[in-house]
Design an enzyme around this catalytic site. Structure first.
Site, PDB file in Angstrom:
ATOM      1  N   GLY A  20      16.649  -7.194   5.892  1.00 52.14           N
ATOM      2  CA  GLY A  20      15.825  -6.245   5.139  1.00 52.14           C
ATOM      3  C   GLY A  20      15.809  -4.947   5.934  1.00 52.14           C
ATOM      4  CE  LYS A  26      13.189  -3.022  15.153  1.00 50.98           C
ATOM      5  NZ  LYS A  26      13.958  -2.842  13.912  1.00 50.98           N
ATOM      6  CG  ASN A  34      14.344  -9.208   3.143  1.00 52.57           C
ATOM      7  OD1 ASN A  34      13.646  -9.410   4.139  1.00 52.57           O
ATOM      8  ND2 ASN A  34      14.143  -8.183   2.336  1.00 52.57           N
ATOM      9  CD  GLU A  84      10.047  -7.817   2.000  1.00 55.44           C
ATOM     10  OE1 GLU A  84       9.169  -7.981   2.870  1.00 55.44           O
ATOM     11  OE2 GLU A  84      10.359  -6.721   1.551  1.00 55.44           O
ATOM     12  CB  ILE A  87       8.715 -19.130   7.300  1.00 54.38           C
ATOM     13  CG1 ILE A  87       9.780 -18.880   6.217  1.00 54.38           C
ATOM     14  CG2 ILE A  87       8.566 -20.630   7.568  1.00 54.38           C
ATOM     15  CD1 ILE A  87      11.172 -19.320   6.590  1.00 54.38           C
ATOM     16  CE1 TYR A  96      17.565 -10.480   9.070  1.00 50.78           C
ATOM     17  CE2 TYR A  96      18.158 -10.220  11.389  1.00 50.78           C
ATOM     18  CZ  TYR A  96      17.350  -9.913  10.308  1.00 50.78           C
ATOM     19  OH  TYR A  96      16.323  -9.018  10.479  1.00 50.78           O
ATOM     20  NE  ARG A 109      -2.257  -9.326  -1.661  1.00 48.40           N
ATOM     21  CZ  ARG A 109      -1.402  -8.339  -1.420  1.00 48.40           C
ATOM     22  NH1 ARG A 109      -1.184  -7.404  -2.315  1.00 48.40           N
ATOM     23  NH2 ARG A 109      -0.753  -8.275  -0.261  1.00 48.40           N
ATOM     24  CE  LYS A 112      -4.599  -5.756  -4.221  1.00 49.82           C
ATOM     25  NZ  LYS A 112      -5.692  -6.097  -3.357  1.00 49.82           N
TER      26      LYS A 112
HETATM   27  C1  LIG Z   1       2.483 -11.999   1.934  1.00 48.06           C
HETATM   28  C2  LIG Z   1       3.027 -10.609   1.815  1.00 48.06           C
HETATM   29  C3  LIG Z   1       2.326  -9.673   1.057  1.00 48.06           C
HETATM   30  C4  LIG Z   1       2.793  -8.359   0.926  1.00 48.06           C
HETATM   31  N1  LIG Z   1       2.101  -7.475   0.165  1.00 48.06           N
HETATM   32  C5  LIG Z   1       2.553  -6.212   0.036  1.00 48.06           C
HETATM   33  C6  LIG Z   1       1.836  -5.256  -0.756  1.00 48.06           C
HETATM   34  O1  LIG Z   1       0.814  -5.555  -1.379  1.00 48.06           O
HETATM   35  N2  LIG Z   1       2.321  -3.989  -0.810  1.00 48.06           N
HETATM   36  C7  LIG Z   1       3.481  -3.614  -0.165  1.00 48.06           C
HETATM   37  O2  LIG Z   1       3.854  -2.457  -0.255  1.00 48.06           O
HETATM   38  N3  LIG Z   1       4.176  -4.497   0.578  1.00 48.06           N
HETATM   39  C8  LIG Z   1       3.749  -5.778   0.685  1.00 48.06           C
HETATM   40  N4  LIG Z   1       4.438  -6.675   1.424  1.00 48.06           N
HETATM   41  C9  LIG Z   1       5.769  -6.321   1.901  1.00 48.06           C
HETATM   42  C10 LIG Z   1       5.784  -5.724   3.268  1.00 48.06           C
HETATM   43  O3  LIG Z   1       5.542  -4.349   3.158  1.00 48.06           O
HETATM   44  C11 LIG Z   1       7.194  -6.013   3.784  1.00 48.06           C
HETATM   45  O4  LIG Z   1       7.256  -7.354   4.140  1.00 48.06           O
HETATM   46  C12 LIG Z   1       7.583  -5.124   4.911  1.00 48.06           C
HETATM   47  O5  LIG Z   1       7.819  -3.843   4.400  1.00 48.06           O
HETATM   48  C13 LIG Z   1       8.835  -5.624   5.616  1.00 48.06           C
HETATM   49  O6  LIG Z   1       9.976  -5.452   4.843  1.00 48.06           O
HETATM   50  P1  LIG Z   1      11.405  -5.510   5.524  1.00 48.06           P
HETATM   51  O7  LIG Z   1      11.596  -6.923   6.049  1.00 48.06           O
HETATM   52  O8  LIG Z   1      12.397  -5.191   4.437  1.00 48.06           O
HETATM   53  O9  LIG Z   1      11.454  -4.512   6.627  1.00 48.06           O
HETATM   54  C14 LIG Z   1       3.998  -7.986   1.575  1.00 48.06           C
HETATM   55  C15 LIG Z   1       4.697  -8.927   2.330  1.00 48.06           C
HETATM   56  C16 LIG Z   1       4.224 -10.223   2.462  1.00 48.06           C
HETATM   57  C17 LIG Z   1       4.981 -11.215   3.292  1.00 48.06           C
END
Ligand SMILES: Cc1cc2nc3c(=O)[nH]c(=O)nc-3n(C[C@H](O)[C@H](O)[C@H](O)COP(=O)(O)O)c2cc1C
Length: 185
Positions: A20, A26, A34, A84, A87, A96, A109, A112
């Site tokens: 991702g 980080k 992902n 995404e 775990i 990966y 939910r 948001k």
């Molecule tokens: C349980 C859970 C809930 C999440 N809820 C939101 C959310 O409400 N809004 C949002 O913008 N991202 C949400 N995320 C996504 C995170 O922003 C995302 O995991 C983070 O940007 C990492 O992405 P990357 O692995 O592509 O870098 C959520 C992720 C998880 C695991």
């Protein structure tokens, strides 16, 4: 604890873990695995964007609790829809290229936007607690031992299993070898 039955669930998905943006580990301290695009594209229409809970397994490892975010991450305004999975286990290394199997069992939910990173992190921690609680229920617990996780089947590789039907990357339908996956009613 009462749970509402959600259309399209349970949803079984399998795919190779891809990179991702790397922000999960980080910036948030909450790593996510992902799925590749084809697994996201094969989600049934009734599964809306939002946060889901269920079980996950990496390669031949144990089955762990998981929380999954499906959508465009409004806080980061992603251009591509993603699936995404966080775990609920501390892994020593990245995985990966490994095979990730998940079953989504319940909805928590919608996705948001948040005013700050701290609020996003707090919301995700609440999702983790909620998933932790929900998955203790007998109707969810038994999926941990489901043949999908405990038995090998070539048909399940890089495909999606939904409502008792296995669909591989080419969209062909295959009977599941030990297919006692519950049908949605
Ligand atoms: C349980 C859970 C809930 C999440 N809820 C939101 C959310 O409400 N809004 C949002 O913008 N991202 C949400 N995320 C996504 C995170 O922003 C995302 O995991 C983070 O940007 C990492 O992405 P990357 O692995 O592509 O870098 C959520 C992720 C998880 C695991």
């Amino acid at each position: 604890m009462a749970t509402t039955r959600v259309r399209g669930l349970p949803h079984f998905a399998v795919g190779t873990v891809v990179k991702g943006f790397g922000r999960g580990s980080k910036e948030l301290g909450i790593p996510t695995a992902n799925f590749p695009e084809h697994v996201v594209e094969e989600l049934p229409d009734e599964i809306t964007t939002g946060i889901y809970y269920g079980w996950a397994k990496v390669d031949d490892g144990p089955t762990f609790k998981m929380v999954m975010s499906i959508g465009w991450n409004p806080y980061y305004n992603n251009k591509k829809k993603s699936m995404e999975t966080h775990i609920m286990h501390v892994f020593k290394e990245d995985f990966y290229g490994s095979e990730l199997k998940v079953v989504m069992l319940g909805y928590i939910r919608p996705e948001k936007n948040f005013k700050s990173l701290e609020e996003l992190i707090t919301a995700i921690h609440n999702d983790i607690s909620e998933s932790d609680k929900q998955l203790l229920q007998a109707q969810h617990l038994h999926y941990k031992q489901h043949p999908f996780f405990t038995e090998k089947s070539g048909a399940q590789c890089n495909g999606v299993i939904s409502n008792g039907v296995v669909t591989n990357v080419h969209g062909k339908e295959n009977g599941l070898a030990n297919g006692n996956i519950e049908q949605n009613s």
